[in-house]
Write a protein that holds these residues in place. Sequence first.
Motif, PDB file in Angstrom:
ATOM      1  N   SER A  15       0.829  -1.202   0.000  1.00  0.00           N
ATOM      2  CA  SER A  15       0.000   0.000   0.000  1.00  0.00           C
ATOM      3  C   SER A  15       0.865   1.254   0.000  1.00  0.00           C
ATOM      4  CB  SER A  15      -0.965   0.010   1.186  1.00  0.00           C
ATOM      5  OG  SER A  15      -0.250  -0.041   2.401  1.00  0.00           O
ATOM      6  N   SER A  16       2.101   1.140   0.521  1.00  0.00           N
ATOM      7  CA  SER A  16       3.039   2.256   0.440  1.00  0.00           C
ATOM      8  C   SER A  16       4.463   1.737   0.469  1.00  0.00           C
ATOM      9  CB  SER A  16       2.823   3.254   1.588  1.00  0.00           C
ATOM     10  OG  SER A  16       3.217   2.694   2.822  1.00  0.00           O
ATOM     11  N   LEU A  25       2.504   5.946  -2.734  1.00  0.00           N
ATOM     12  CA  LEU A  25       1.285   5.258  -2.329  1.00  0.00           C
ATOM     13  C   LEU A  25       0.680   4.524  -3.518  1.00  0.00           C
ATOM     14  CD1 LEU A  25      -0.552   7.899  -0.097  1.00  0.00           C
ATOM     15  CD2 LEU A  25       1.138   6.179   0.571  1.00  0.00           C
ATOM     16  N   LYS A  47      -8.346   8.333   2.921  1.00  0.00           N
ATOM     17  CA  LYS A  47      -7.417   7.200   2.962  1.00  0.00           C
ATOM     18  C   LYS A  47      -5.993   7.657   2.641  1.00  0.00           C
ATOM     19  CE  LYS A  47      -8.949   3.156   1.263  1.00  0.00           C
ATOM     20  NZ  LYS A  47      -9.648   2.206   0.349  1.00  0.00           N
ATOM     21  N   ALA A  51      -2.692   7.285   5.032  1.00  0.00           N
ATOM     22  CA  ALA A  51      -1.483   6.619   4.546  1.00  0.00           C
ATOM     23  C   ALA A  51      -0.276   7.553   4.600  1.00  0.00           C
ATOM     24  CB  ALA A  51      -1.699   6.100   3.132  1.00  0.00           C
TER      25      ALA A  51
END
Length: 116
Positions: A15-16, A25, A47, A51
């Motif tokens: 996700s990152s 990201l 979101k 993040a």
Amino acid sequence: MSKITRQGSNPILSSSVEYHNFVYLAGMTADDLSQDITGQTRQVLAKIDAALEANGTDNTRLLQTQIWLKDIRDRDAMNKVWVEWLGDAGRPVRACVEANMADPRHLVEIMVTACR
């Protein structure tokens, strides 16, 4: 060798990813797909905020953004939410295009690169 930090990894993606104080990201989509473009854009940006915070940065440090819309005619409505979210922060370079989504209920997907 420089350290690469990955979060939220699965067999397909992370996700990152953070490398040399750059934060990449993955594309983010809404969870509540019953909402219109405004609602889905707000969800996606929330979101992204979470993040970025998890990676020690925020939306004032954006460098690049890629935005995919199911229907390019939603661009103005999405941009209204986008501009509110950015506030007075510096503007990243950006692309915004129409694309077929993996799930046709997704109206927007946003991917960003930021620095710390």
